[in-house]
Design a protein around this motif. Sequence first.
Motif, PDB file in Angstrom:
ATOM      1  N   LEU A   1       0.687  -0.965   0.212  1.00 33.28           N
ATOM      2  CA  LEU A   1      -0.040   0.056   0.024  1.00 33.28           C
ATOM      3  C   LEU A   1       1.010   1.219   0.006  1.00 33.28           C
ATOM      4  O   LEU A   1       1.752   1.424   0.881  1.00 33.28           O
ATOM      5  CB  LEU A   1      -0.893  -0.101   1.085  1.00 33.28           C
ATOM      6  CG  LEU A   1      -1.896  -1.187   1.300  1.00 33.28           C
ATOM      7  CD1 LEU A   1      -2.425  -1.199   2.712  1.00 33.28           C
ATOM      8  CD2 LEU A   1      -2.982  -1.355   0.301  1.00 33.28           C
ATOM      9  N   ILE A   2       0.598   2.123  -0.882  1.00 29.69           N
ATOM     10  CA  ILE A   2       1.492   3.279  -0.826  1.00 29.69           C
ATOM     11  C   ILE A   2       0.251   4.607  -1.015  1.00 29.69           C
ATOM     12  O   ILE A   2      -0.979   4.444  -1.201  1.00 29.69           O
ATOM     13  CB  ILE A   2       2.202   3.474  -2.136  1.00 29.69           C
ATOM     14  CG1 ILE A   2       1.518   3.327  -3.580  1.00 29.69           C
ATOM     15  CG2 ILE A   2       3.121   2.394  -2.146  1.00 29.69           C
ATOM     16  CD1 ILE A   2       2.514   3.863  -4.661  1.00 29.69           C
TER      17      ILE A   2
ATOM     18  N   VAL B   1       8.194   6.825  -1.966  1.00 28.02           N
ATOM     19  CA  VAL B   1       8.214   6.850  -3.481  1.00 28.02           C
ATOM     20  C   VAL B   1       9.441   7.846  -3.778  1.00 28.02           C
ATOM     21  O   VAL B   1       9.573   7.990  -5.029  1.00 28.02           O
ATOM     22  CB  VAL B   1       6.958   7.058  -4.267  1.00 28.02           C
ATOM     23  CG1 VAL B   1       6.186   6.014  -4.118  1.00 28.02           C
ATOM     24  CG2 VAL B   1       6.560   8.497  -3.506  1.00 28.02           C
ATOM     25  N   VAL B   2       9.848   8.761  -2.999  1.00 30.74           N
ATOM     26  CA  VAL B   2      10.565   9.876  -3.137  1.00 30.74           C
ATOM     27  C   VAL B   2      11.995   9.204  -3.934  1.00 30.74           C
ATOM     28  O   VAL B   2      12.543   9.902  -4.810  1.00 30.74           O
ATOM     29  CB  VAL B   2      10.802  10.767  -2.113  1.00 30.74           C
ATOM     30  CG1 VAL B   2      11.922  11.855  -2.362  1.00 30.74           C
ATOM     31  CG2 VAL B   2       9.579  11.561  -1.782  1.00 30.74           C
ATOM     32  N   ARG B   3      12.534   8.419  -3.459  1.00 28.54           N
ATOM     33  CA  ARG B   3      13.853   7.724  -4.063  1.00 28.54           C
ATOM     34  C   ARG B   3      13.681   6.682  -5.131  1.00 28.54           C
ATOM     35  O   ARG B   3      12.825   5.962  -4.849  1.00 28.54           O
ATOM     36  CB  ARG B   3      14.898   7.104  -2.859  1.00 28.54           C
ATOM     37  CG  ARG B   3      15.441   8.224  -1.862  1.00 28.54           C
ATOM     38  CD  ARG B   3      16.389   7.569  -0.932  1.00 28.54           C
ATOM     39  NE  ARG B   3      16.962   8.337  -0.004  1.00 28.54           N
ATOM     40  CZ  ARG B   3      17.734   8.382   0.923  1.00 28.54           C
ATOM     41  NH1 ARG B   3      17.844   6.825   0.963  1.00 28.54           N
ATOM     42  NH2 ARG B   3      18.323   9.032   1.868  1.00 28.54           N
TER      43      ARG B   3
ATOM     44  N   ALA C   1      -0.828  24.062   2.859  1.00 29.60           N
ATOM     45  CA  ALA C   1       0.238  24.260   1.798  1.00 29.60           C
ATOM     46  C   ALA C   1       1.259  23.408   1.929  1.00 29.60           C
ATOM     47  O   ALA C   1       1.704  22.996   0.434  1.00 29.60           O
ATOM     48  CB  ALA C   1       0.887  25.878   2.097  1.00 29.60           C
ATOM     49  N   ALA C   2       1.686  22.685   2.767  1.00 29.48           N
ATOM     50  CA  ALA C   2       2.602  21.647   2.679  1.00 29.48           C
ATOM     51  C   ALA C   2       2.026  20.603   2.082  1.00 29.48           C
ATOM     52  O   ALA C   2       2.823  20.008   1.265  1.00 29.48           O
ATOM     53  CB  ALA C   2       2.983  21.236   4.343  1.00 29.48           C
ATOM     54  N   ILE C   3       0.723  20.178   2.298  1.00 32.61           N
ATOM     55  CA  ILE C   3       0.268  19.038   1.640  1.00 32.61           C
ATOM     56  C   ILE C   3       0.136  19.263   0.396  1.00 32.61           C
ATOM     57  O   ILE C   3       0.367  18.481  -0.773  1.00 32.61           O
ATOM     58  CB  ILE C   3      -1.220  18.847   2.284  1.00 32.61           C
ATOM     59  CG1 ILE C   3      -1.167  18.321   3.905  1.00 32.61           C
ATOM     60  CG2 ILE C   3      -2.050  17.648   1.448  1.00 32.61           C
ATOM     61  CD1 ILE C   3      -2.468  18.261   4.822  1.00 32.61           C
ATOM     62  N   VAL C   4      -0.395  20.525  -0.134  1.00 28.21           N
ATOM     63  CA  VAL C   4      -0.858  20.716  -1.649  1.00 28.21           C
ATOM     64  C   VAL C   4       0.702  20.593  -2.343  1.00 28.21           C
ATOM     65  O   VAL C   4       0.991  19.875  -3.518  1.00 28.21           O
ATOM     66  CB  VAL C   4      -1.384  22.171  -1.797  1.00 28.21           C
ATOM     67  CG1 VAL C   4      -1.068  22.665  -3.198  1.00 28.21           C
ATOM     68  CG2 VAL C   4      -2.528  22.343  -1.076  1.00 28.21           C
ATOM     69  N   GLU C   5       1.767  21.234  -1.449  1.00 28.74           N
ATOM     70  CA  GLU C   5       2.973  21.048  -2.363  1.00 28.74           C
ATOM     71  C   GLU C   5       3.654  19.742  -2.331  1.00 28.74           C
ATOM     72  O   GLU C   5       4.101  19.185  -3.384  1.00 28.74           O
ATOM     73  CB  GLU C   5       3.976  21.974  -1.606  1.00 28.74           C
ATOM     74  CG  GLU C   5       5.587  22.362  -2.443  1.00 28.74           C
ATOM     75  CD  GLU C   5       6.281  23.300  -1.439  1.00 28.74           C
ATOM     76  OE1 GLU C   5       7.551  23.050  -1.471  1.00 28.74           O
ATOM     77  OE2 GLU C   5       5.776  24.180  -0.772  1.00 28.74           O
ATOM     78  N   LEU C   6       3.582  19.066  -1.427  1.00 30.83           N
ATOM     79  CA  LEU C   6       4.310  17.612  -1.546  1.00 30.83           C
ATOM     80  C   LEU C   6       3.398  16.815  -2.258  1.00 30.83           C
ATOM     81  O   LEU C   6       4.022  15.830  -3.182  1.00 30.83           O
ATOM     82  CB  LEU C   6       3.978  17.048  -0.077  1.00 30.83           C
ATOM     83  CG  LEU C   6       5.388  17.424   1.057  1.00 30.83           C
ATOM     84  CD1 LEU C   6       4.948  16.851   2.479  1.00 30.83           C
ATOM     85  CD2 LEU C   6       6.565  17.033   0.482  1.00 30.83           C
TER      86      LEU C   6
ATOM     87  N   GLU D   1       2.592  12.994  -6.606  1.00 31.64           N
ATOM     88  CA  GLU D   1       1.512  12.123  -7.186  1.00 31.64           C
ATOM     89  C   GLU D   1       2.115  11.450  -8.544  1.00 31.64           C
ATOM     90  O   GLU D   1       1.712  10.196  -8.809  1.00 31.64           O
ATOM     91  CB  GLU D   1       0.255  13.112  -7.761  1.00 31.64           C
ATOM     92  CG  GLU D   1      -0.488  13.218  -6.564  1.00 31.64           C
ATOM     93  CD  GLU D   1      -1.951  14.073  -6.677  1.00 31.64           C
ATOM     94  OE1 GLU D   1      -2.724  13.704  -5.995  1.00 31.64           O
ATOM     95  OE2 GLU D   1      -2.122  14.745  -7.738  1.00 31.64           O
ATOM     96  N   PRO D   2       2.916  12.155  -9.288  1.00 31.30           N
ATOM     97  CA  PRO D   2       3.509  11.380 -10.527  1.00 31.30           C
ATOM     98  C   PRO D   2       4.175  10.353  -9.963  1.00 31.30           C
ATOM     99  O   PRO D   2       4.445   9.123 -10.807  1.00 31.30           O
ATOM    100  CB  PRO D   2       4.335  12.440 -11.092  1.00 31.30           C
ATOM    101  CG  PRO D   2       4.248  13.545 -10.478  1.00 31.30           C
ATOM    102  CD  PRO D   2       3.530  13.676  -9.368  1.00 31.30           C
ATOM    103  N   LEU D   3       4.845  10.160  -8.817  1.00 31.75           N
ATOM    104  CA  LEU D   3       5.672   9.110  -8.397  1.00 31.75           C
ATOM    105  C   LEU D   3       4.985   7.967  -7.927  1.00 31.75           C
ATOM    106  O   LEU D   3       5.155   7.011  -8.275  1.00 31.75           O
ATOM    107  CB  LEU D   3       6.770   9.827  -7.286  1.00 31.75           C
ATOM    108  CG  LEU D   3       7.372  10.781  -7.467  1.00 31.75           C
ATOM    109  CD1 LEU D   3       8.342  11.500  -6.379  1.00 31.75           C
ATOM    110  CD2 LEU D   3       8.221  10.539  -8.799  1.00 31.75           C
ATOM    111  N   TYR D   4       3.912   8.301  -7.175  1.00 30.41           N
ATOM    112  CA  TYR D   4       2.874   7.283  -6.796  1.00 30.41           C
ATOM    113  C   TYR D   4       2.232   6.444  -8.072  1.00 30.41           C
ATOM    114  O   TYR D   4       2.024   5.430  -8.092  1.00 30.41           O
ATOM    115  CB  TYR D   4       1.791   7.667  -5.982  1.00 30.41           C
ATOM    116  CG  TYR D   4       1.972   8.397  -4.829  1.00 30.41           C
ATOM    117  CD1 TYR D   4       2.788   7.782  -3.877  1.00 30.41           C
ATOM    118  CD2 TYR D   4       1.680   9.466  -4.353  1.00 30.41           C
ATOM    119  CE1 TYR D   4       2.941   8.290  -2.346  1.00 30.41           C
ATOM    120  CE2 TYR D   4       1.830  10.210  -3.043  1.00 30.41           C
ATOM    121  CZ  TYR D   4       2.552   9.601  -2.054  1.00 30.41           C
ATOM    122  OH  TYR D   4       2.907  10.136  -0.674  1.00 30.41           O
TER     123      TYR D   4
END
Length: 183
Positions: A13-14, A91-93, A136-141, A146-149
């Motif tokens: 689950l991601i 998913v960042v790395r 704002a932190a949520i929107v930015e992250l 999203e493209p990584l998920y």
Amino acid sequence: MHDETHPPKSLVLIGFMGSGKSTIGRVLHEHLGYPLLDMDQLIEARAGKTIREIFADEGEAHFRDLESRLLEELCAPDAPRRIISTGGGVVVRPENRERLRQLGYVVWLKASTENILQRTARNKARPLLQTEDPRAAIVELLAAREPLYAQCAHLSIDTTGLSSEEVATGVLESARYYFTQGN
Ligand code: S3P
């Protein structure tokens, strides 16, 4: 039959913080019976401290190292089939994204900014949202991740308006199909 070259695949689950990975993981565990492994919980247990403390004492990069190392360990060929609940930033790395796909059937639980905000608002456990403006932190992250998920996921489920049971039912149906295809 599963052998050395075809280890059994897990259900992974991601998704973003507060998207329900831990809750859905528990429901899936009840239905399927495979062991449930929550990566954040295991990292905390091994470190003997909370994620918040790891971030505060050693920094985010150290947490990411622990996370990547654990993910590598979970990819061992003799690993049993499990339900694996990941941390939102796994998913960042790029190497982690590859490993997630190796691990098995990857399900992205999608939640709206509003839902995420509601679910994370009263909880101080997530260092990345302890800012003046968590929205704002949520929107930015979310925009960055999203493209990584999407890159990792075999299946994505929009959880908006669905109960945990409903989300789990959707995951179960697709996962059963995946597993019966010899994976
Ligand atoms: C993080 C998500 C958290 C935890 C850490 C970092 C992130 O897990 O791994 O606070 O970068 O999104 P949850 O998604 O379970 O909250």
